[in-house]
Scaffold this active site. Structure first.
Site, PDB file in Angstrom:
ATOM      1  CG  HIS A 138     -11.127   0.506  35.394  1.00  0.00           C
ATOM      2  ND1 HIS A 138      -9.959   0.033  35.932  1.00  0.00           N
ATOM      3  CD2 HIS A 138     -11.604   1.388  36.316  1.00  0.00           C
ATOM      4  CE1 HIS A 138      -9.750   0.590  37.108  1.00  0.00           C
ATOM      5  NE2 HIS A 138     -10.722   1.422  37.361  1.00  0.00           N
ATOM      6  CD  GLU A 143      -8.967  -3.203  34.527  1.00  0.00           C
ATOM      7  OE1 GLU A 143      -9.055  -2.099  33.936  1.00  0.00           O
ATOM      8  OE2 GLU A 143      -8.306  -3.334  35.572  1.00  0.00           O
TER       9      GLU A 143
HETATM   10  P1  PGA Z   1     -10.390   6.413  42.065  1.00  0.00           P
HETATM   11  O1  PGA Z   1     -10.772   5.106  41.243  1.00  0.00           O
HETATM   12  O2  PGA Z   1     -11.667   7.057  42.430  1.00  0.00           O
HETATM   13  O3  PGA Z   1      -9.653   5.874  43.260  1.00  0.00           O
HETATM   14  O4  PGA Z   1      -9.527   7.250  41.154  1.00  0.00           O
HETATM   15  C1  PGA Z   1     -11.623   5.210  40.170  1.00  0.00           C
HETATM   16  C2  PGA Z   1     -11.764   3.881  39.504  1.00  0.00           C
HETATM   17  O5  PGA Z   1     -10.764   3.144  39.410  1.00  0.00           O
HETATM   18  O6  PGA Z   1     -12.875   3.568  39.049  1.00  0.00           O
END
Ligand code: PGA
Length: 236
Positions: A138, A143
């Site tokens: 995503h 999603e």
């Molecule tokens: P994260 O999330 O930086 O906490 O890994 C990335 C995202 O879900 O876009």
């Protein structure tokens, strides 16, 4: 595409903050598309340091964030508005009235989405969009789906996203099941894209997103169609 692999999270943050700083220096009244999550924390820390040192001026900048949890007010500690206020906006000289995050508590999230798209359009679009990437591919909270959704819209979060984000809540049950996210149109129309990813658990999805087919089941793969994408990846 410019695909940069660095050795450490610090290096990732330094490079990403330098790219954002260049954008602000070259166009002081630019529109920055901003992201939340663990990955941008280092980047935001370095931007705050540059601003505190008088090297960077955010007073002309407008920001639009990618997404927000449905049902969380901006004062909720896990809301993305709160995240942005705490980790960046309170530490730089941006005008808070020019920082935008979609509202997760709007009565009608679809209407909120339409208004958010109109806002971005009215600003003349996004100059530089910062993105993270989820383990499911995503970007924002777009999603995996059978289609790419153009507009800012309400979305039911994937189980893998809920699991990944449960670390910020006292239990998995507290993670909101729904969110509102900027759609692919505003993202893909950004003049420049900067995607940052950190950790071994992101390696496989990066490979799929940038070397596999363009497929809405891997939302980030749409970025293959964008003419100016920089990816910075640190495995450690
Ligand atoms: P994260 O999330 O930086 O906490 O890994 C990335 C995202 O879900 O876009």
């Amino acid at each position: 595409m410019n695909y940069i692999v660095v050795d450490t999270y610090e290096e990732l943050g330094k490079k990403a903050s330098n790219i954002i700083a260049s954008q602000v220096i070259m166009k002081p009244n630019c529109v920055l598309g901003l992201a939340t999550g663990s990955t941008p924390l280092g980047t935001y820390k370095y931007l705050a340091e540059m601003c505190a040192a008088g090297e960077l001026d955010f007073s002309g900048v407008t920001s639009v964030n990618l997404d927000e949890y449905a049902g969380l007010d901006g004062s909720h500690e896990q809301s993305y508005r709160y995240f942005m206020d705490t980790n960046l906006f309170s530490k730089i000289n941006i005008d808070r009235d020019k920082t935008f995050v979609p509202s997760g508590i709007a009565e009608d999230l679809e209407k909120e989405g339409q208004e958010y798209d109109r806002l971005i359009e009215g600003l003349g679009g996004i100059d530089l969009q910062l993105l993270g990437i989820g383990v499911d591919g995503h970007i924002g909270f777009n999603e995996p789906d059978s289609v790419f959704t153009a507009e800012t819209h309400a979305v039911e979060l994937d189980e893998s996203t809920i699991e990944a984000n449960a670390r910020f809540f006292s239990s998995k049950d507290e993670v909101p099941r729904w969110a509102i996210t900027m759609g692919m149109k505003s993202i893909i129309q950004a003049k420049k894209i900067l995607l940052i990813a950190n950790g071994q658990n992101k390696k496989a999805i990066l490979e799929k997103a940038f070397n596999g087919p363009v497929d809405p089941m891997v939302p980030a793969s749409i970025l293959q169609l964008h003419p100016d994408v920089t990816v910075i990846f640190s495995e450690n």
